[in-house]
Write a protein that holds these residues in place. Structure first.
Motif, mmCIF file in Angstrom:
data_model
loop_
_atom_site.group_PDB
_atom_site.id
_atom_site.type_symbol
_atom_site.label_atom_id
_atom_site.label_comp_id
_atom_site.label_asym_id
_atom_site.label_seq_id
_atom_site.Cartn_x
_atom_site.Cartn_y
_atom_site.Cartn_z
ATOM 1 N N ARG A 1 0.846 -1.196 0.000
ATOM 2 C CA ARG A 1 0.000 0.000 0.000
ATOM 3 C C ARG A 1 0.879 1.242 0.000
ATOM 4 O O ARG A 1 1.960 1.256 0.581
ATOM 5 C CB ARG A 1 -0.920 0.011 1.220
ATOM 6 C CG ARG A 1 -2.037 -1.016 1.179
ATOM 7 C CD ARG A 1 -2.872 -0.933 2.444
ATOM 8 N NE ARG A 1 -3.590 0.344 2.529
ATOM 9 C CZ ARG A 1 -3.895 0.953 3.666
ATOM 10 N NH1 ARG A 1 -3.534 0.426 4.830
ATOM 11 N NH2 ARG A 1 -4.577 2.092 3.658
ATOM 12 N N PHE B 1 -4.817 7.734 -7.737
ATOM 13 C CA PHE B 1 -5.391 6.415 -8.059
ATOM 14 C C PHE B 1 -6.662 6.517 -8.905
ATOM 15 O O PHE B 1 -7.324 5.520 -9.139
ATOM 16 C CB PHE B 1 -5.705 5.610 -6.786
ATOM 17 C CG PHE B 1 -4.548 5.406 -5.869
ATOM 18 C CD1 PHE B 1 -3.633 4.399 -6.094
ATOM 19 C CD2 PHE B 1 -4.381 6.230 -4.747
ATOM 20 C CE1 PHE B 1 -2.546 4.210 -5.226
ATOM 21 C CE2 PHE B 1 -3.310 6.050 -3.883
ATOM 22 C CZ PHE B 1 -2.384 5.037 -4.123
ATOM 23 N N PHE C 1 -6.566 4.129 -11.928
ATOM 24 C CA PHE C 1 -6.007 2.794 -11.734
ATOM 25 C C PHE C 1 -7.079 1.739 -11.986
ATOM 26 O O PHE C 1 -8.253 1.936 -11.623
ATOM 27 C CB PHE C 1 -5.487 2.627 -10.309
ATOM 28 C CG PHE C 1 -4.069 3.075 -10.107
ATOM 29 C CD1 PHE C 1 -3.107 2.198 -9.636
ATOM 30 C CD2 PHE C 1 -3.693 4.378 -10.375
ATOM 31 C CE1 PHE C 1 -1.794 2.609 -9.447
ATOM 32 C CE2 PHE C 1 -2.393 4.806 -10.183
ATOM 33 C CZ PHE C 1 -1.432 3.912 -9.717
ATOM 34 N N TYR D 1 -9.335 -1.334 -11.106
ATOM 35 C CA TYR D 1 -9.876 -1.629 -9.777
ATOM 36 C C TYR D 1 -9.033 -2.647 -9.011
ATOM 37 O O TYR D 1 -8.760 -2.470 -7.817
ATOM 38 C CB TYR D 1 -11.312 -2.153 -9.905
ATOM 39 C CG TYR D 1 -12.322 -1.097 -10.272
ATOM 40 C CD1 TYR D 1 -12.282 0.165 -9.696
ATOM 41 C CD2 TYR D 1 -13.328 -1.365 -11.199
ATOM 42 C CE1 TYR D 1 -13.211 1.127 -10.036
ATOM 43 C CE2 TYR D 1 -14.269 -0.405 -11.540
ATOM 44 C CZ TYR D 1 -14.203 0.844 -10.951
ATOM 45 O OH TYR D 1 -15.119 1.803 -11.284
ATOM 46 N N ARG E 1 -5.835 -1.088 -7.811
ATOM 47 C CA ARG E 1 -6.134 -0.028 -6.842
ATOM 48 C C ARG E 1 -6.490 -0.616 -5.479
ATOM 49 O O ARG E 1 -6.065 -0.108 -4.444
ATOM 50 C CB ARG E 1 -7.280 0.823 -7.376
ATOM 51 C CG ARG E 1 -7.674 1.983 -6.485
ATOM 52 C CD ARG E 1 -8.697 2.877 -7.183
ATOM 53 N NE ARG E 1 -9.062 4.014 -6.359
ATOM 54 C CZ ARG E 1 -9.802 5.029 -6.786
ATOM 55 N NH1 ARG E 1 -10.242 5.049 -8.040
ATOM 56 N NH2 ARG E 1 -10.101 6.033 -5.981
ATOM 57 N N ASN E 2 -7.258 -1.696 -5.481
ATOM 58 C CA ASN E 2 -7.662 -2.312 -4.221
ATOM 59 C C ASN E 2 -6.474 -2.834 -3.429
ATOM 60 O O ASN E 2 -6.524 -2.943 -2.198
ATOM 61 C CB ASN E 2 -8.639 -3.460 -4.484
ATOM 62 C CG ASN E 2 -9.996 -2.957 -4.955
ATOM 63 O OD1 ASN E 2 -10.350 -1.809 -4.728
ATOM 64 N ND2 ASN E 2 -10.738 -3.820 -5.628
ATOM 65 N N GLU F 1 -3.873 1.089 -2.908
ATOM 66 C CA GLU F 1 -4.328 2.431 -2.543
ATOM 67 C C GLU F 1 -4.244 2.672 -1.045
ATOM 68 O O GLU F 1 -4.787 1.936 -0.240
ATOM 69 C CB GLU F 1 -5.764 2.660 -3.006
ATOM 70 C CG GLU F 1 -6.247 4.079 -2.700
ATOM 71 C CD GLU F 1 -7.646 4.350 -3.208
ATOM 72 O OE1 GLU F 1 -8.043 5.530 -3.260
ATOM 73 O OE2 GLU F 1 -8.354 3.381 -3.559
ATOM 74 N N ASN G 1 1.378 8.509 -11.080
ATOM 75 C CA ASN G 1 1.089 7.085 -11.218
ATOM 76 C C ASN G 1 2.367 6.256 -11.220
ATOM 77 O O ASN G 1 2.442 5.201 -10.588
ATOM 78 C CB ASN G 1 0.305 6.830 -12.509
ATOM 79 C CG ASN G 1 -1.123 7.335 -12.441
ATOM 80 O OD1 ASN G 1 -1.623 7.680 -11.375
ATOM 81 N ND2 ASN G 1 -1.789 7.386 -13.578
ATOM 82 N N VAL H 1 -2.171 1.138 -16.196
ATOM 83 C CA VAL H 1 -2.001 2.452 -15.560
ATOM 84 C C VAL H 1 -1.192 3.353 -16.481
ATOM 85 O O VAL H 1 -0.104 2.978 -16.944
ATOM 86 C CB VAL H 1 -1.284 2.324 -14.204
ATOM 87 C CG1 VAL H 1 -1.105 3.696 -13.561
ATOM 88 C CG2 VAL H 1 -2.042 1.394 -13.280
ATOM 89 N N LYS I 1 -10.704 -1.073 -16.378
ATOM 90 C CA LYS I 1 -10.703 0.258 -15.793
ATOM 91 C C LYS I 1 -12.135 0.691 -15.511
ATOM 92 O O LYS I 1 -13.088 0.108 -16.007
ATOM 93 C CB LYS I 1 -10.039 1.244 -16.758
ATOM 94 C CG LYS I 1 -8.543 1.072 -16.852
ATOM 95 C CD LYS I 1 -7.971 2.233 -17.615
ATOM 96 C CE LYS I 1 -6.465 2.139 -17.601
ATOM 97 N NZ LYS I 1 -5.846 3.292 -18.256
#
Length: 1016
Positions: free
Chosen positions: A88, A105, A108, A110, A113-114, A117, A205, A322, A581
Motif C-alpha cells: 500500500r 489512483f 487505476f 480496480y 487499486r484495491n 491504494e 502514477n 495504468v 478500468k
C-alpha cells in the motif's frame, strides 16, 4: 578482466561473459554464453546460468569486474496484480489549493487499486510555471501527515510536487521527504522528480507504482546478491534500466520502475554491439536500424536512434493498465516466434502463423522433435533453411503449407517493422533471438538484414556491455536569459549526473537533447530532456557492495532467504484481478442512455462516449478530454454530489438565463497544475455577482471540442442546473473571440478569469473582442497560465438563435460510433458517417511533423504520405473507393487546431521551397471553419501534440455550422483569413463539390434526447 551479463525472461535466463580487453575483436569479447530455464526460485536460475558461463570460460572469478542483471520481475508484479509483492502506498501532493479535482489512483484498474491504494494528503507547496511558489512548505502539516500515514499502517510514500521539474534545488519534494523521515524514520519515501517529467497524473502514477514495488525490489536485489555470494563473486552488482544503461543495485532497489522494460532494451543494445554499431557507425547517421528479437512466443521490435539507444515511447506508457510517464523504450510485440502454431483455414486455404505458441514446450510438442503440433520452426526446417531437430519428421509437410507459412511470417514482420520506422530513410534490420531462424525471406523496404554473432544471446550481451547514463528532465525559464548558456548548464548537469552514477568521466558525452517549448506561455518556459552516457568506470569497481568477503551475516542471509520465498510465490497465490478500468464495460450496441421526460441523465458510460466524441470535435486542439472525463466520473461515483443532466436547446424559454464556464490557458500547465475544480465556479460566480444574477436556468459549453466539451458537467452537479445540448463553437478554436454569439454582436463583457487560490479578475470594458482576449491572456499569465473563464450570461433567446445545436449529442454519437465500430469489428469511418455528414479526406502514414511556438500557440505542419497497396488492403474497408487511395501527399498546418488539408505532389519538399512559400503548389481540399480531424487506427482522435512519424491515420472533414459559413463575419473570424492562410473557404468548398472532395452540407446533429426519450 571480465563482465557478466544476465537477462531473466519468463521462459529462459540467458547469461554471457565478456573479456573487456577483446571488445574490438571479431568475437566482440564474448567468451561464453548459455541459456537455462527460468526457475520459480529466480536466484537459482541466475546462479545456474552464471555458474555455467564461468565453467565454460574458465576465467578467474576474482577478475570479474561486475555482474549486470536485467529482469522483468518488478513489472510482472504490477501486471499480475500480485498482492504478495505489492505494498500500500500513501500519496502526498505538494500542491497548495490545486489538484483536488482528480485524486490519486483515479485511473487505476480496480484490482490494482484495491491492493495498493493508501491515504492521500494535499499539502502546501509546489511551483508555478514561472518558478514562483504556489505556497511554502509547512513543517507542521508534514509532521501531522507523517503521523497519519503511520497510523494508517502504511510504510511507503509517494511525494508529488506540482512542477517538480522546476524544483532543481530540491526545496519542495526532497525537503518534504527529509521531514517525513525525520518525523517518522520508518517511512520509505519516493519523490516524483526522480521518476518522470511534466504531466502530474502520469508522473504520480509512475511514482506510486515505484513505491508499491519498493519492498519487493529490495528483497529481490538482496536475493541477487545472495546468488553472487553463493558463486563466490565479490564484484559490484548492477541492474539494467529501461534505456539500456546500468544502475547500481542499491539505486535500482529504490527506483525499480526504471528497470521495467530492461529485457527488450538489453536485446537491442546487445544486437547493436555485436554488429559493431556501438561506436557511432556512419550507417546510423545515414539510415535507421531496427532490431527484431524473435523468441519462442513473441517478437519484440525496437528502433535504434543515431545515439545508439532505443527510441523512447511518446506521451505515456501503460503499465498494468495504468498511464505512466517515465523513460521507456518503444517496443512493439507481436505473437510470432519459433513456437508459433501454423494453421490452414478451411474456408479460404490461407496459412497463418501464431499468435498462439507452444512456447517452452517447443522441444516436446513441435514436429521436428517428435510432437504433433506444426510450428514455425517446423516450416523452416521443412524448407531446409535451418538444421534443427529431425528433418525426416517434417519432410512430408506440403509445399503449399511451407510457402504459405513463410509468406505469413514475412508479412507479419514487414508490417511490424514498418510501424517502428522513425523516418523514411533506408532500413537495416538486426535479427536476434533464438527464434530468428524462422525468417528466411527478404523483407520489403529493408536494405539489409543482419544476424550478428551470438545473436541468440544478444540480451545477455546487452546487459554485460551496458553503459552508465545521467538524465536531466527540467523546465527552464528562458525569458531574459542567454539560451545557449542555459542549454550548456543543463548539459553540464546531465554529464555530472552520469559521472555520479558511475560513468568514466573521460568518455562521457551528451547523446540526446530534447527541447520542448511549452504552449501559451510568454516567459519562454522550455522543457529540456538531456542524457549523457559514458562507459562504466573501472577504477571504482573494487567496491564490493557489502559482499566482498563472499560471506553474509545471519541477518542478511535470513532476509535474502525471505526474498527467495517471495519470488517463489510468483508461481503461486498470484492475485489476478480484472484489469478493467472504471470505464465502459457494457454492450455498446444495446446500451441506452437514460432520458426521462425530455431530460438526459448522464451516466459514466455517457461520459466516456462524449469524451471520445469531443476529441474528434476538438480538431487537434482543445486539450485532452481524458482528465475532465476522470473528474466527471469521480463526481458521478460519489454519493451526494448531485446529478448531471442535459436538456434540449428548444426547452429554453426566451427569458431564461444561461451561464458559461470553461478552462482557459495552457494545456501544458493544466495537465501539471491540475485544478481543484473550484476555479470554473468562481469565474461564473464573479460575473453573476457583478450583474446581480441570483439564479440561472442553463449551462452552456463555450466549445464542445476537447476537455472543455465536458467542463459543463461538474457545473451541472454543483449548481443543480442542466447543461443545454449545444455549444458556442461546434468544435474547438483557440480564442474567446470564436464564440458564435460574439461574432453576431452579442456582448461578451463582463468577462471573468479565476484561479483556485481565491483570485478573480473581471474585464468590464474593452474596445473590441480582440482586446478582451489580450487582456484576459495577460491575467491568465499572472495567475500561472491556467485559469477558468466565464463570459456574460446570455438569454435563452440568444442561445437558441446563435448556439450550435445538439453538439453534446453529436459528441455522444461520435464516441458511440467509434466504440461500437471497435466492438463490432466494423469500419469506424462508416460508423461515423451513418450519424453525421463526414468525408474521408485521406488514408495514409505520417511522414513528417514540424512544430514551433508562435505568439504563444503551437504552430506546425503535418505531412501524411500514401500507403502501399498491401497497407491499403489492410487498412481500408471493403466499401472504400479509389478516391481514398490518393497517390499524392496531404499537408495539414495547425495552430493547436488543424487549419486546412491540401495535396502536394512530392515529399520531401524541395529545399528551394518552404511551408510559407507561394511557389509551393498545394491543392487545398478543406479549410476552417470546416472541421478536420486526424484519427488513429483505433478511431480515437489524435491531438496535434500526439502526431509523430509512422502513425497510420485517417483524415476526415466535417462541415461547419452555418453560423460560421453563412455570413462574412463568421468566415472572417472562423475562416482561413483569421489564421493567415492563403485560400478562401468559398472557393475551396465550391471546388470540392466539383471534384468530389467536398465535405458535404451541414446537417443538424441528431438528438440523444429525441431518440431515447421515455415519457412517464
Amino acid at each position: 578482466m571480465y563482465r557478466i551479463g544476465v537477462d531473466v525472461g519468463g521462459t529462459n535466463t540467458d547469461a554471457a561473459i565478456l573479456d573487456i580487453s577483446a571488445l574490438e575483436t571479431d568475437s566482440r569479447g564474448v567468451l561464453a554464453t548459455c541459456k537455462t530455464s527460468t526457475t520459480s526460485h529466480v536466484t537459482l536460475g541466475i546462479q545456474s546460468a552464471v555458474r555455467e558461463v564461468l565453467a565454460r570460460s574458465k576465467v578467474d572469478r576474482s577478475k570479474v569486474l561486475n555482474v549486470a542483471i536485467g529482469t522483468t520481475h518488478f513489472v510482472n508484479a504490477v501486471v499480475e496484480n500480485d498482492a504478495r509483492r505489492l505494498s500500500r502506498v500513501a500519496v502526498v501532493r505538494l500542491c497548495g489549493p490545486y489538484t483536488r479535482k482528480i485524486p490519486p489512483f483515479a485511473d487505476f484498474p480496480y484490482a490494482l487499486r484495491n491492493i495498493i491504494e493508501g491515504p492521500a494528503f494535499y499539502l502546501d507547496g509546489g511551483l508555478e510555471i514561472d518558478g514562483r511558489e504556489i505556497s511554502s512548505l509547512d513543517p507542521v502539516q508534514i509532521k501531522a501527515t507523517a503521523a497519519a500515514i503511520v497510523e494508517a499502517g502504511v510504510q511507503y510514500v509517494a511525494v508529488v510536487g506540482v512542477f517538480s521539474a522546476l524544483d532543481q534545488n530540491g526545496l519542495h519534494e526532497e525537503r518534504c521527504r527529509n521531514l517525513l523521515q525525520q518525523f517518522e524514520p520508518g517511512l520509505s519515501v519516493v519523490c516524483s522528480g526522480q521518476i518522470g517529467g511534466t504531466g502530474l497524473l502520469t508522473r504520480e502514477n509512475a511514482t506510486i507504482l515505484n513505491a508499491a514495488i519498493l519492498g519487493f525490489a529490495r528483497k529481490t536485489i538482496r536475493g541477487f546478491r545472495l546468488a553472487m555470494s553463493k558463486l563466490e563473486l565479490s564484484c559490484p552488482l548492477y541492474l539494467t534500466q529501461n534505456d539500456g544503461t546500468l544502475t547500481d543495485a542499491a539505486v535500482a532497489a529504490e527506483l525499480p520502475i526504471k528497470t521495467f522494460a530492461s529485457g527488450p532494451t538489453n536485446s537491442l543494445m546487445g544486437a547493436a554491439f555485436l554488429q559493431g554499431l556501438d561506436h557511432g557507425d556512419q550507417r546510423l547517421a545515414d539510415k535507421q536500424v531496427v532490431v527484431v528479437d524473435v523468441g519462442g512466443t513473441t517478437t519484440d521490435i525496437c528502433s535504434l536512434l543515431p545515439s545508439g539507444f532505443p527510441r523512447q515511447a511518446p506521451n505515456f506508457v501503460e503499465v498494468g493498465g495504468v498511464r505512466t510517464a517515465f523513460s521507456m523504450p518503444e517496443v512493439l510485440s507481436i505473437g510470432l516466434g519459433g513456437g508459433s502454431r501454423v494453421r490452414r483455414s478451411e474456408d479460404d486455404g490461407r496459412v497463418t502463423v501464431g499468435p498462439d505458441s507452444v512456447a517452452h514446450r517447443l522441444t516436446t510438442d513441435a514436429m521436428v522433435f517428435g510432437g504433433s503440433v506444426m510450428t514455425a520452426t517446423d516450416i523452416v526446417v521443412a524448407s531446409k533453411a535451418a538444421d534443427i531437430g529431425d528433418y525426416d519428421k517434417v519432410k512430408s509437410i506440403p509445399e503449399h503449407l511451407i510457402a504459405g507459412g513463410k509468406a505469413d511470417i514475412k508479412r507479419q514482420l514487414d508490417r511490424a517493422i514498418d510501424k517502428m520506422k522513425v523516418s523514411s530513410a533506408p532500413v537495416s534490420v538486426l535479427l536476434v533471438g533464438g527464434g530468428s531462424v524462422i525468417l528466411t525471406e527478404d523483407l520489403d523496404g529493408v536494405e539489409e538484414c543482419l544476424r550478428p554473432p551470438h545473436h541468440d544471446s544478444a540480451n545477455a550481451v546487452g546487459a554485460a556491455i551496458a553503459k552508465v547514463a545521467g538524465e536531466v528532465d527540467v523546465i527552464e525559464i528562458l525569458a531574459g536569459r542567454d539560451e545557449i548558456a542555459a542549454i550548456e548548464a543543463v548539459k553540464k548537469a546531465a554529464i555530472e549526473a552520469a559521472i555520479s552514477n558511475g560513468a568514466d568521466e573521460r568518455d562521457v558525452k551528451i547523446v540526446e537533447i530534447k527541447k520542448i517549448p511549452l504552449q501559451y506561455v510568454t516567459n519562454k518556459a522550455t522543457r529540456f530532456v538531456m542524457k549523457a552516457v559514458g562507459s562504466l568506470r573501472v577504477k571504482d569497481e573494487a567496491v564490493h557492495n557489502g559482499v566482498s568477503s563472499g560471506i553474509l551475516d545471519q541477518e542478511q542471509e535470513a532476509d535474502m532467504n525471505m526474498a527467495q520465498e517471495a519470488m517463489k510465490a510468483e508461481t503461486t497465490n498470484v492475485q489476478k484481478g480484472s484489469l478493467a478500468k472504471p470505464t465502459l464495460g457494457v454492450d455498446i450496441a444495446n446500451y441506452r442512455p437514460r432520458v426521462d421526460n425530455g431530460v438526459w441523465y448522464i451516466s459514466p458510460i455517457d461520459v466516456q462516449l462524449i469524451a471520445s466524441g469531443a476529441g474528434i470535435l476538438g480538431t487537434g486542439g482543445g486539450g485532452s478530454s481524458y482528465l475532465m472525463a476522470l473528474y466527471t466520473l469521480g463526481i458521478l461515483r460519489k454519493a451526494g454530489q448531485g446529478t448531471i443532466r442535459v436538456v434540449p436547446l428548444e426547452s429554453l424559454k426566451d427569458d431564461n438565463t444561461c451561464v458559461f464556464g470553461a478552462g482557459y490557458g495552457a494545456p501544458s500547465v493544466s495537465d501539471e497544475r491540475i485544478s481543484a475544480g473550484t476555479d470554473v465556479f468562481a469565474a461564473i460566480d464573479a460575473v453573476n455577482t457583478i450583474m446581480g444574477i441570483k439564479d440561472f436556468q442553463g449551462i452552456v459549453a463555450d466549445e464542445i471540442g476537447g476537455g472543455n466539451g465536458l467542463v459543463t458537467f461538474p457545473s451541472s452537479a454543483r449548481y443543480d442546473r442542466p447543461v443545454v445540448d449545444c455549444d458556442l463553437m461546434g468544435r474547438a478554436y483557440p480564442t474567446l473571440e470564436h464564440g458564435t454569439p460574439y461574432i453576431y454582436g452579442q456582448p461578451v463583457l463582463p468577462f471573468a478569469t479565476a484561479d483556485c487560490k481565491g483570485n478573480a479578475s473581471v474585464v468590464l470594458a474593452a474596445e473590441s473582442n480582440k482586446r478582451v482576449e489580450s487582456l484576459t491572456r495577460q491575467t491568465c499569465i499572472e495567475m500561472g497560465n491556467s485559469t477558468a473563464a466565464a463570459g456574460r450570461p446570455l438569454s435563452g433567446k440568444v442561445i437558441k438563435d446563435y448556439a450550435v445545436p445538439n453538439t453534446v449529442s453529436q459528441a455522444w454519437y461520435l464516441g458511440r460510433a467509434v466504440h461500437l465500430a471497435r466492438e463490432s469489428k466494423i469500419d469506424f469511418i462508416e460508423a461515423i458517417s451513418s450519424i453525421t455528414p463526414v468525408k474521408e479526406l485521406y488514408i495514409g502514414k505520417i511522414v513528417d511533423v514540424t512544430r514551433d511556438i508562435s505568439r504563444g500557440y503551437t504552430v506546425g505542419r503535418c505531412i501524411i504520405g500514401p500507403l502501399s497497396a498491401e497497407e491499403q488492403d489492410d487498412t481500408l474497408s471493403p466499401s472504400s473507393t479509389r478516391e481514398n487511395r490518393e497517390s499524392r501527399y496531404l499537408t495539414i498546418p495547425f495552430q493547436n487546431e488543424y487549419l486546412s488539408a491540401g495535396f502536394i505532389s512530392q515529399f520531401p519538399i524541395p529545399s528551394s521551397s518552404s511551408a510559407d512559400d507561394d511557389e509551393l503548389e498545394e491543392e487545398i481540399i478543406c479549410t476552417v471553419p470546416d472541421l478536420i480531424s486526424i484519427l488513429g487506427s483505433d478511431g480515437e482522435a489524435l491531438g496535434s501534440p500526439e502526431l509523430r512519424y509512422g502513425l497510420k491515420v485517417r483524415v476526415i472533414g466535417m462541415p461547419a455550422s452555418p453560423l460560421w459559413t453563412g455570413s462574412a463575419e463568421g468566415l472572417r473570424v472562423g475562416g482561413p483569413e483569421f489564421f493567415g492562410l492563403k485560400c478562401r473557404w468559398e472557393e475551396v468548398r465550391e471546388k470540392g463539390k466539383v471534384n468530389g472532395m467536398g465535405v458535404g452540407e451541414y446537417k443538424r446533429p441528431r438528438s440523444v434526447i429525441d431518440e431515447f426519450n421515455v415519457t412517464t
